[in-house]
Design a protein around this motif. Structure first.
Motif, mmCIF file in Angstrom:
data_model
loop_
_atom_site.group_PDB
_atom_site.id
_atom_site.type_symbol
_atom_site.label_atom_id
_atom_site.label_comp_id
_atom_site.label_asym_id
_atom_site.label_seq_id
_atom_site.Cartn_x
_atom_site.Cartn_y
_atom_site.Cartn_z
ATOM 1 N N CYS A 1 43.900 42.910 28.432
ATOM 2 C CA CYS A 1 43.271 41.594 28.317
ATOM 3 C C CYS A 1 43.203 40.890 29.673
ATOM 4 O O CYS A 1 42.217 40.194 29.973
ATOM 5 C CB CYS A 1 44.032 40.741 27.301
ATOM 6 S SG CYS A 1 43.856 41.339 25.601
ATOM 7 N N ALA A 2 44.226 41.073 30.501
ATOM 8 C CA ALA A 2 44.197 40.470 31.838
ATOM 9 C C ALA A 2 43.081 41.066 32.684
ATOM 10 O O ALA A 2 42.357 40.346 33.389
ATOM 11 C CB ALA A 2 45.557 40.667 32.520
ATOM 12 N N ASP B 1 32.633 41.281 34.732
ATOM 13 C CA ASP B 1 31.837 41.761 33.603
ATOM 14 C C ASP B 1 32.613 41.816 32.294
ATOM 15 O O ASP B 1 32.022 42.027 31.229
ATOM 16 C CB ASP B 1 31.269 43.150 33.907
ATOM 17 C CG ASP B 1 30.220 43.105 35.015
ATOM 18 O OD1 ASP B 1 29.515 42.086 35.127
ATOM 19 O OD2 ASP B 1 30.120 44.094 35.769
ATOM 20 N N GLY B 2 33.927 41.698 32.358
ATOM 21 C CA GLY B 2 34.733 41.716 31.144
ATOM 22 C C GLY B 2 34.852 43.073 30.495
ATOM 23 O O GLY B 2 35.327 43.191 29.368
ATOM 24 N N LEU B 3 34.426 44.114 31.210
ATOM 25 C CA LEU B 3 34.439 45.464 30.650
ATOM 26 C C LEU B 3 35.644 46.227 31.184
ATOM 27 O O LEU B 3 35.834 46.341 32.397
ATOM 28 C CB LEU B 3 33.145 46.202 31.018
ATOM 29 C CG LEU B 3 33.009 47.646 30.551
ATOM 30 C CD1 LEU B 3 33.054 47.727 29.033
ATOM 31 C CD2 LEU B 3 31.705 48.256 31.083
ATOM 32 N N VAL B 4 36.463 46.739 30.263
ATOM 33 C CA VAL B 4 37.635 47.532 30.625
ATOM 34 C C VAL B 4 37.591 48.818 29.805
ATOM 35 O O VAL B 4 37.341 48.785 28.595
ATOM 36 C CB VAL B 4 38.958 46.783 30.340
ATOM 37 C CG1 VAL B 4 40.150 47.601 30.840
ATOM 38 C CG2 VAL B 4 38.950 45.401 30.977
ATOM 39 N N ARG C 1 36.441 47.796 34.763
ATOM 40 C CA ARG C 1 37.767 47.993 35.308
ATOM 41 C C ARG C 1 38.432 49.103 34.489
ATOM 42 O O ARG C 1 38.231 49.175 33.280
ATOM 43 C CB ARG C 1 38.580 46.705 35.237
ATOM 44 C CG ARG C 1 38.055 45.623 36.187
ATOM 45 C CD ARG C 1 38.966 44.422 36.230
ATOM 46 N NE ARG C 1 38.571 43.491 37.283
ATOM 47 C CZ ARG C 1 39.269 42.410 37.615
ATOM 48 N NH1 ARG C 1 40.401 42.115 36.979
ATOM 49 N NH2 ARG C 1 38.861 41.616 38.585
ATOM 50 N N ILE C 2 39.203 49.937 35.161
ATOM 51 C CA ILE C 2 39.819 51.085 34.510
ATOM 52 C C ILE C 2 41.310 50.816 34.332
ATOM 53 O O ILE C 2 42.001 50.443 35.285
ATOM 54 C CB ILE C 2 39.614 52.370 35.340
ATOM 55 C CG1 ILE C 2 38.130 52.563 35.673
ATOM 56 C CG2 ILE C 2 40.174 53.569 34.585
ATOM 57 C CD1 ILE C 2 37.206 52.603 34.477
ATOM 58 N N ALA D 1 50.055 37.917 20.342
ATOM 59 C CA ALA D 1 49.401 36.598 20.292
ATOM 60 C C ALA D 1 48.199 36.511 21.236
ATOM 61 O O ALA D 1 47.831 35.429 21.693
ATOM 62 C CB ALA D 1 50.409 35.490 20.610
ATOM 63 N N LEU D 2 47.582 37.662 21.493
ATOM 64 C CA LEU D 2 46.435 37.706 22.399
ATOM 65 C C LEU D 2 45.097 37.580 21.670
ATOM 66 O O LEU D 2 44.069 37.345 22.312
ATOM 67 C CB LEU D 2 46.442 39.029 23.174
ATOM 68 C CG LEU D 2 47.555 39.219 24.198
ATOM 69 C CD1 LEU D 2 47.661 40.692 24.594
ATOM 70 C CD2 LEU D 2 47.312 38.352 25.418
#
Length: 203
Positions: A118-119, A125-128, A172-173, A47-48
């Motif tokens: 998602c967390a 930056d929203g980059l994973v 983020r990694i 539900a994400l």
């Protein structure tokens, strides 16, 4: 947040060709169908995501995705990175605010993986980026709109890190053994628990 999941899927007849020494064409197609079904089911259960999008040029894949209630975009070309650009542009135009790109061949993927990805994307930056066991990239989360170049292919993890640095982004990694593990080679299949192997090879 209007978050989409994007799964690119090549034609079933071409899927998992590296498993040819141990699986026939029909068996490899069954494995890919089951992997895709599992991935889409986990994403729906989480539900994400407001929308699940499959980009493919294979009508059989499109039919499977439609039966799962998933949006399907017909791939215009024959290149993974171009297919991802096509999917990203479609999602952006449809109002998506973020996008998780995920291959469908992660047999150990869990809902916790999706939740963590998602967390982590809530960062500045929203980059994973998630590395694969062979130096590739097995998950990539973008905040939209984004012009970050897609670098999927050999050593794509390092290439994505370099592209992020060039764009002034700090990723983020998420390095998880269940996301690292993709099913490419006979040795990978042998490492799976027997119950998982059986479920993936069911027709």
């Amino acid at each position: 947040m209007n978050r989409w999941l994007l799964a690119p899927v090549k034609p079933l007849a071409e899927a998992k060709s590296r498993l040819a020494p141990v699986l026939a064409v029909g068996e490899r197609a069954a494995v890919m169908r089951n992997l895709l079904g599992r991935t889409l089911s986990l994403a729906a259960q989480s539900a994400l995501f407001s929308t699940l999008l499959v980009v493919t040029r294979d009508p059989a894949v499109g039919e499977l995705a439609h039966r799962s209630g998933v949006l399907v975009l017909h791939e215009d070309g024959h290149d993974l990175n171009l297919a991802l650009v096509q999917g990203r542009e479609y999602a952006q135009q449809a109002g998506a605010q973020s996008l998780l790109i995920l291959p469908a061949d992660l047999p150990l993927l869990t809902i916790v993986d999706l939740q963590t990805l998602c967390a982590l994307s809530e960062g500045e930056d929203g980059l994973v980026i998630s590395p694969a066991q062979d130096g590739g990239t097995n998950a990539l989360h973008l905040r939209l709109p984004s012009a970050l170049p897609f670098c999927f292919g050999e050593n794509s993890y390092a290439a994505h890190l370099a592209a992020a640095a060039a764009a002034g982004l700090t990723p983020r990694i998420y390095d998880s053994p269940t996301v690292r593990f993709d099913l490419d080679w006979p040795a990978d299949l042998a490492l799976l628990p027997s119950a998982v192997q059986h479920s993936l090879q069911q027709c």
